[in-house]
Design an enzyme around this catalytic site. Structure first.
Site, short mmCIF file in Angstrom:
data_model
loop_
_atom_site.label_atom_id
_atom_site.label_comp_id
_atom_site.label_asym_id
_atom_site.label_seq_id
_atom_site.Cartn_x
_atom_site.Cartn_y
_atom_site.Cartn_z
N HIS A 84 21.52 32.82 -7.73
CA HIS A 84 20.54 31.75 -6.76
C HIS A 84 22.42 32.72 -6.18
O HIS A 84 21.84 33.25 -4.47
CB HIS A 84 21.09 30.90 -7.16
CG HIS A 84 20.89 29.79 -6.07
ND1 HIS A 84 19.59 29.61 -5.47
CD2 HIS A 84 22.56 29.65 -4.98
CE1 HIS A 84 19.99 28.00 -4.54
NE2 HIS A 84 21.66 28.54 -3.92
N GLU A 85 23.17 32.86 -6.24
CA GLU A 85 24.32 32.91 -6.03
C GLU A 85 23.90 34.50 -5.20
O GLU A 85 24.55 34.81 -4.03
CB GLU A 85 25.75 32.67 -6.39
CG GLU A 85 26.18 31.08 -6.89
CD GLU A 85 26.09 29.98 -5.64
OE1 GLU A 85 25.76 30.36 -4.18
OE2 GLU A 85 26.08 28.88 -5.22
N HIS A 115 22.17 34.92 -1.88
CA HIS A 115 23.42 34.46 -0.91
C HIS A 115 23.89 35.92 -0.63
O HIS A 115 24.47 36.45 0.45
CB HIS A 115 24.36 33.39 -1.06
CG HIS A 115 23.63 31.95 -1.03
ND1 HIS A 115 23.16 32.00 0.28
CD2 HIS A 115 24.06 30.92 -2.09
CE1 HIS A 115 22.65 30.47 0.22
NE2 HIS A 115 23.05 29.76 -1.21
N GLU A 165 19.73 29.69 2.45
CA GLU A 165 19.47 29.95 1.32
C GLU A 165 17.65 30.63 1.09
O GLU A 165 17.44 30.05 -0.51
CB GLU A 165 18.98 27.99 1.84
CG GLU A 165 18.68 26.87 -0.12
CD GLU A 165 20.24 27.49 -0.59
OE1 GLU A 165 20.09 27.00 -2.01
OE2 GLU A 165 20.88 27.49 -0.71
#
Length: 489
Positions: free
Chosen positions: A254-255, A258, A284
């Site tokens: 997930h990160e 980003h 996001e």
């Protein structure tokens, strides 16, 4: 030098100072001695005072009046500097400085309260934060809706009413699909203890598999996973649990989404307003499509299953199909960041409604825990068992991020649109993902969205990438197809 050149030279220094502030925040979450929090609060307040003075400097207004953009990117730079200037001029410098100090200190108090399951210890400083944020929101709104003004910091160009409309369109389908899924038997989960050092080793490999450039980044541990920085220095954090390796794995992926967005922005925009993601909703969309549509796909999890076996040996799941089902299991839980794709948005909707009520004054801080627990029981059908699984689980309110939560679900909606377009353009993508190769997918995202940074407004960014106006429909179609397949609906 022309007015435009003066404007951009001044702005580059402001952007550089903003990156330094971000680095202090990263240090506070990862490396800083816990007892240093009061001093760090003063440091953050001092830096914010300098930043606010620069962002509201009268010379900006003069340059903005006469600056002539050399091209479309220059026009976008002027647009973003003017937006930031107008906002900064509305917020008193003393208020901005006090907010920086209080939220820096509140972050440590939240972490302690969460560790000790002590809501009462956190409420006084949260009350300070809420009071200050209400003042800031009222200053920004200038007579308009306070929460709408706050949302502009994270998803410019949208309103709370527009967000509510998206959520109301999503909710019935999510609730219906969840009800059908929860009637079915649950897949078998993992049954082993997972060495946390081995988790960190694997998770760095996974970050690289999604294109994260470790020469310009690093992976560390924190209480709450996050991504920090931009341009040539983009850092991510994750967390480990000996019983649950998926927490570490999917927080990292997930990160990484980003981080790759930030790393892939055109270097010509470095240290300018266009040199970071255009909004938190679009940001996001990158983290969620990396984590879910790619990272939790049947093709990619087939490869990941082998990596897990190599790292940990037998962990109680027999084959790749069972692993795919386990990774995507829909089951009861309290934590937003650990929620499955189907229930995640319901967690966000809860927070969205509560923080709107806090900012309007319809809900007071002293009543927040009870309101959270009541809403959670109504939405999920069971009671919160402890504060760290309830009102204390997220860091956001402690650091004043009101208006941020709805962007998580907007990101899911955007990710649904992007994935539909990606599959249209790369129909044989699964052939790559079965080997852990995400290059064609991540290159598509880089070329169609990430490289442009803040060039376009959020909705226009998604429309440009996909060729269609954003809608919740692709996300619901994706969820319906995926979970109907897994649970044989």
């Amino acid at each position: 030098m022309s007015a435009y050149e003066d404007l951009m030279a001044f702005q580059r220094e402001t952007e550089a100072l903003g990156q330094i502030a971000g680095r202090l925040g990263w240090d506070q979450e990862t490396m800083m001695p816990r007892a240093a929090a009061p001093q760090r609060g003063e440091e953050m307040a001092a830096l914010e005072s300098v930043l606010h003075a620069r962002r509201s400097d009268p010379r900006l207004g003069e340059w903005l009046e006469t600056a002539k953009a050399p091209d479309a990117a220059g026009a976008a730079q002027i647009r973003e500097i003017r937006r930031q200037y107008d906002r900064s001029c509305k917020v008193p410098g003393d208020l901005a400085k006090t907010l920086a100090r209080v939220t820096s200190e509140a972050q440590g108090k939240w972490a302690d309260a969460r560790a000790n399951e002590d809501v009462a210890a956190f409420l006084p400083v949260l009350q300070e934060v809420v009071t200050l944020k209400r003042q800031e929101g009222q200053a920004l709104a200038a007579g308009g809706d306070t929460y709408d003004a706050m949302v502009q910091d994270y998803e410019k160009g949208t309103t709370a009413a527009e967000i509510s409309a998206v959520f109301e369109a999503l909710r019935p389908g999510l609730v219906d699909l969840r009800a059908r899924v929860l009637e079915k038997p649950q897949p078998k989960g993992v049954s082993a203890l997972f060495d946390q050092g081995a988790q960190m080793k694997l998770t760095r490999k996974l970050a690289k598999s999604f294109g994260y450039d470790m020469a310009h980044g690093r992976v560390d541990k924190a209480v709450h996973p996050f991504c920090s920085g931009g341009g040539l220095d983009v850092r991510i954090t994750t967390r480990t649990s000996a019983e649950d390796p998926f927490n570490c794995i999917y927080s990292t992926i997930h990160e990484t989404g980003h981080a790759c967005y930030e790393q892939n922005i055109d270097r010509a925009y470095l240290l300018t307003p266009l040199g970071s993601g255009v909004s938190m909703g679009v940001h996001e969309s990158q983290s969620r499509i990396y984590e879910n549509q790619l990272g939790r796909s049947r093709a990619y999890t087939g490869w990941l299953f082998g990596q897990m076996q190599d790292a940990f040996g037998d962990f109680g799941i027999a084959d790749a199909d069972g692993f795919y089902a386990a990774v995507n299991a829909v089951q009861k839980g309290y934590i937003r960041t650990e929620a499955d794709e189907l229930q995640y948005n319901l967690h966000v909707m809860l927070r969205f409604d509560l923080e709107r009520a806090l900012m309007s004054g319809d809900l007071e801080v002293v009543d927040l825990e009870a309101a959270w627990n009541d809403r959670f029981a109504a939405d999920f059908g069971y009671a919160v068992d402890k504060p760290s699984n309830g009102v204390l689980q997220d860091v956001h309110w402690s650091v004043g991020l009101f208006g941020y939560f709805p962007t998580y679900s907007l990101g899911n909606v955007y990710a649904g649109c992007l994935y539909q377009a990606l599959r249209r353009d790369v129909p044989d993508l699964d052939q790559d993902l079965t080997h852990g190769n995400t290059e064609r997918a991540t290159n598509w995202l880089r070329d169609n969205l990430q490289q442009h940074g803040g060039l376009r407004m959020p909705v226009d960014t998604i429309t440009h990438a996909t060729g269609e106006t954003p809608s919740h429909a692709p996300l619901m179609s994706y969820l319906e197809e995926k979970f109907s397949n897994i649970y044989d609906l």
